[in-house]
Design a protein around this motif. Structure first.
Motif, PDB file in Angstrom:
ATOM      1  N   PHE A  70       0.833  -1.207   0.000  1.00 56.06           N
ATOM      2  CA  PHE A  70       0.000   0.000   0.000  1.00 56.06           C
ATOM      3  C   PHE A  70       0.871   1.261   0.000  1.00 56.06           C
ATOM      4  N   ASP A  71       1.929   1.237   0.787  1.00 54.08           N
ATOM      5  CA  ASP A  71       2.846   2.384   0.817  1.00 54.08           C
ATOM      6  C   ASP A  71       3.516   2.601  -0.540  1.00 54.08           C
ATOM      7  N   GLU A  72       3.838   1.501  -1.210  1.00 56.56           N
ATOM      8  CA  GLU A  72       4.444   1.603  -2.532  1.00 56.56           C
ATOM      9  C   GLU A  72       3.459   2.179  -3.548  1.00 56.56           C
ATOM     10  N   ILE A  73       2.207   1.788  -3.457  1.00 53.06           N
ATOM     11  CA  ILE A  73       1.183   2.350  -4.349  1.00 53.06           C
ATOM     12  C   ILE A  73       1.112   3.861  -4.166  1.00 53.06           C
ATOM     13  N   TYR A  74       1.108   4.286  -2.920  1.00 54.20           N
ATOM     14  CA  TYR A  74       1.082   5.725  -2.632  1.00 54.20           C
ATOM     15  C   TYR A  74       2.314   6.415  -3.218  1.00 54.20           C
ATOM     16  N   ARG A  75       3.462   5.773  -3.084  1.00 53.75           N
ATOM     17  CA  ARG A  75       4.715   6.379  -3.550  1.00 53.75           C
ATOM     18  C   ARG A  75       4.730   6.602  -5.056  1.00 53.75           C
ATOM     19  N   VAL A  76       4.274   5.625  -5.826  1.00 53.41           N
ATOM     20  CA  VAL A  76       4.378   5.735  -7.291  1.00 53.41           C
ATOM     21  C   VAL A  76       3.245   6.549  -7.910  1.00 53.41           C
ATOM     22  N   LEU A  77       2.209   6.852  -7.130  1.00 52.24           N
ATOM     23  CA  LEU A  77       1.106   7.658  -7.644  1.00 52.24           C
ATOM     24  C   LEU A  77       1.444   9.146  -7.639  1.00 52.24           C
ATOM     25  N   ARG A  78       0.999   9.832  -8.680  1.00 54.83           N
ATOM     26  CA  ARG A  78       1.103  11.283  -8.707  1.00 54.83           C
ATOM     27  C   ARG A  78       0.006  11.885  -7.833  1.00 54.83           C
ATOM     28  N   ALA A  79       0.207  13.113  -7.424  1.00 56.22           N
ATOM     29  CA  ALA A  79      -0.817  13.808  -6.628  1.00 56.22           C
ATOM     30  C   ALA A  79      -2.126  13.836  -7.417  1.00 56.22           C
ATOM     31  N   GLY A  80      -3.209  13.475  -6.765  1.00 59.00           N
ATOM     32  CA  GLY A  80      -4.505  13.417  -7.433  1.00 59.00           C
ATOM     33  C   GLY A  80      -4.757  12.105  -8.149  1.00 59.00           C
ATOM     34  N   GLY A  81      -3.749  11.227  -8.175  1.00 59.65           N
ATOM     35  CA  GLY A  81      -3.913   9.928  -8.824  1.00 59.65           C
ATOM     36  C   GLY A  81      -4.845   9.024  -8.040  1.00 59.65           C
ATOM     37  N   ARG A  82      -5.467   8.080  -8.748  1.00 61.46           N
ATOM     38  CA  ARG A  82      -6.431   7.192  -8.107  1.00 61.46           C
ATOM     39  C   ARG A  82      -5.957   5.743  -8.160  1.00 61.46           C
ATOM     40  N   TYR A  83      -6.450   4.955  -7.222  1.00 62.06           N
ATOM     41  CA  TYR A  83      -6.110   3.536  -7.152  1.00 62.06           C
ATOM     42  C   TYR A  83      -7.370   2.724  -6.899  1.00 62.06           C
ATOM     43  N   CYS A  84      -7.356   1.498  -7.363  1.00 61.83           N
ATOM     44  CA  CYS A  84      -8.464   0.574  -7.117  1.00 61.83           C
ATOM     45  C   CYS A  84      -7.914  -0.836  -7.070  1.00 61.83           C
ATOM     46  N   ILE A  85      -8.117  -1.499  -5.939  1.00 62.25           N
ATOM     47  CA  ILE A  85      -7.627  -2.857  -5.713  1.00 62.25           C
ATOM     48  C   ILE A  85      -8.837  -3.741  -5.431  1.00 62.25           C
ATOM     49  N   THR A  86      -9.023  -4.758  -6.251  1.00 64.72           N
ATOM     50  CA  THR A  86     -10.142  -5.674  -6.049  1.00 64.72           C
ATOM     51  C   THR A  86      -9.597  -7.076  -5.785  1.00 64.72           C
ATOM     52  N   ASP A  87     -10.293  -7.822  -4.936  1.00 63.57           N
ATOM     53  CA  ASP A  87      -9.843  -9.173  -4.602  1.00 63.57           C
ATOM     54  C   ASP A  87     -11.000  -9.957  -4.008  1.00 63.57           C
ATOM     55  N   LEU A  88     -10.758 -11.219  -3.774  1.00 62.30           N
ATOM     56  CA  LEU A  88     -11.718 -12.076  -3.093  1.00 62.30           C
ATOM     57  C   LEU A  88     -11.845 -11.667  -1.631  1.00 62.30           C
ATOM     58  N   ARG A  89     -12.870 -12.192  -0.943  1.00 64.09           N
ATOM     59  CA  ARG A  89     -12.934 -12.027   0.512  1.00 64.09           C
ATOM     60  C   ARG A  89     -13.259 -13.375   1.148  1.00 64.09           C
ATOM     61  N   ARG A  90     -12.623 -13.618   2.260  1.00 63.19           N
ATOM     62  CA  ARG A  90     -12.676 -14.929   2.902  1.00 63.19           C
ATOM     63  C   ARG A  90     -14.050 -15.256   3.476  1.00 63.19           C
ATOM     64  N   ASP A  91     -14.810 -14.239   3.853  1.00 63.83           N
ATOM     65  CA  ASP A  91     -16.092 -14.475   4.514  1.00 63.83           C
ATOM     66  C   ASP A  91     -17.281 -14.448   3.548  1.00 63.83           C
ATOM     67  N   VAL A  92     -17.019 -14.741   2.268  1.00 65.89           N
ATOM     68  CA  VAL A  92     -18.120 -14.793   1.308  1.00 65.89           C
ATOM     69  C   VAL A  92     -19.105 -15.886   1.719  1.00 65.89           C
TER      70      VAL A  92
END
Length: 216
Positions: A133-155
């Motif tokens: 997560f810290d790396e995602i923040y580092r490589v993003l430009r100011a105002g940049g957006r992120y979206c991380i999708t994954d499974l969830r264990r409690d489905v």
């Protein structure tokens, strides 16, 4: 009672035979619309320079790049076999994508060089999500957006069974279960995010997983 996480792998899919099976599985998920792309677009992801973490065969990033008319697409993938497959799929799709071997916890990119960071289905494999997560923040430009999708264990068990029975090729069904066992719950992810540079992220549950999104 919900079982504790069981770590699946932090090395990605390396075996060539498994890679071929996963390619077929990923195409099937894309064709069903179950690859997270619609959720990424709905989260506010736009164009610009896009980084995909853990692209695997590349279908998610390639589809998203077309939908949002991305300026460039870069993939950061730990598995050399998957890199070769993603490069092949990008050529066949007619998209000039760049794929780089690397670990999401220490990505080989300069600070603030992407407008968008996405990932689908690989979060549960990250050895240290806070560092990622810290790396995602580092490589993003100011105002940049992120979206991380994954499974969830409690489905819900019924949803788990429906998706299990619809998973093809059949050889991938055992992998689906181990991935689910390694996945996080919403509350677990919120706690990890709180301790990272992405503490302002929103975390939403969907039919079968989680969607983590925000802006730097």
């Amino acid at each position: 009672m919900l079982k504790a996480r069981v770590i699946e792998t932090n090395e990605g899919i390396q075996d060539e035979i498994t890679v071929e099976q996963f390619d077929s599985f990923a195409r099937s998920m894309r064709d069903k619309g179950w690859n997270g792309v619609d959720g990424m677009v709905a989260s506010g992801i736009e164009g610009g320079d896009v980084l995909e973490i853990g692209p695997g065969p590349g279908y998610v990033g390639l589809e998203l790049a077309k939908k949002i008319d991305a300026k460039s697409l870069t993939g950061c993938e730990i598995s050399p076999a998957m890199l070769r497959l993603a490069q092949k799929n990008a050529r066949e799709a007619g998209i000039s994508a760049r794929y780089v071997q690397g670990n999401c916890m220490e990505m080989p990119f300069e600070d603030e060089c992407f407008d968008t960071v996405i990932s689908n289905g690989s979060l549960h494999e990250w050895e240290d999500p806070i560092r990622a997560f810290d790396e995602i923040y580092r490589v993003l430009r100011a105002g940049g957006r992120y979206c991380i999708t994954d499974l969830r264990r409690d489905v819900h068990p019924i949803k788990k069974m429906l998706v299990y029975l619809s998973t093809n090729p059949r050889e991938m069904r055992s992998g689906l279960i181990t991935s689910l066992n390694a996945a996080y719950t919403r509350s677990e992810i919120i706690e990890l995010l709180r301790r990272s540079a992405l503490s302002g992220a929103s975390v939403k549950e969907d039919f079968f997983g989680l969607c983590i999104a925000g802006e730097k």
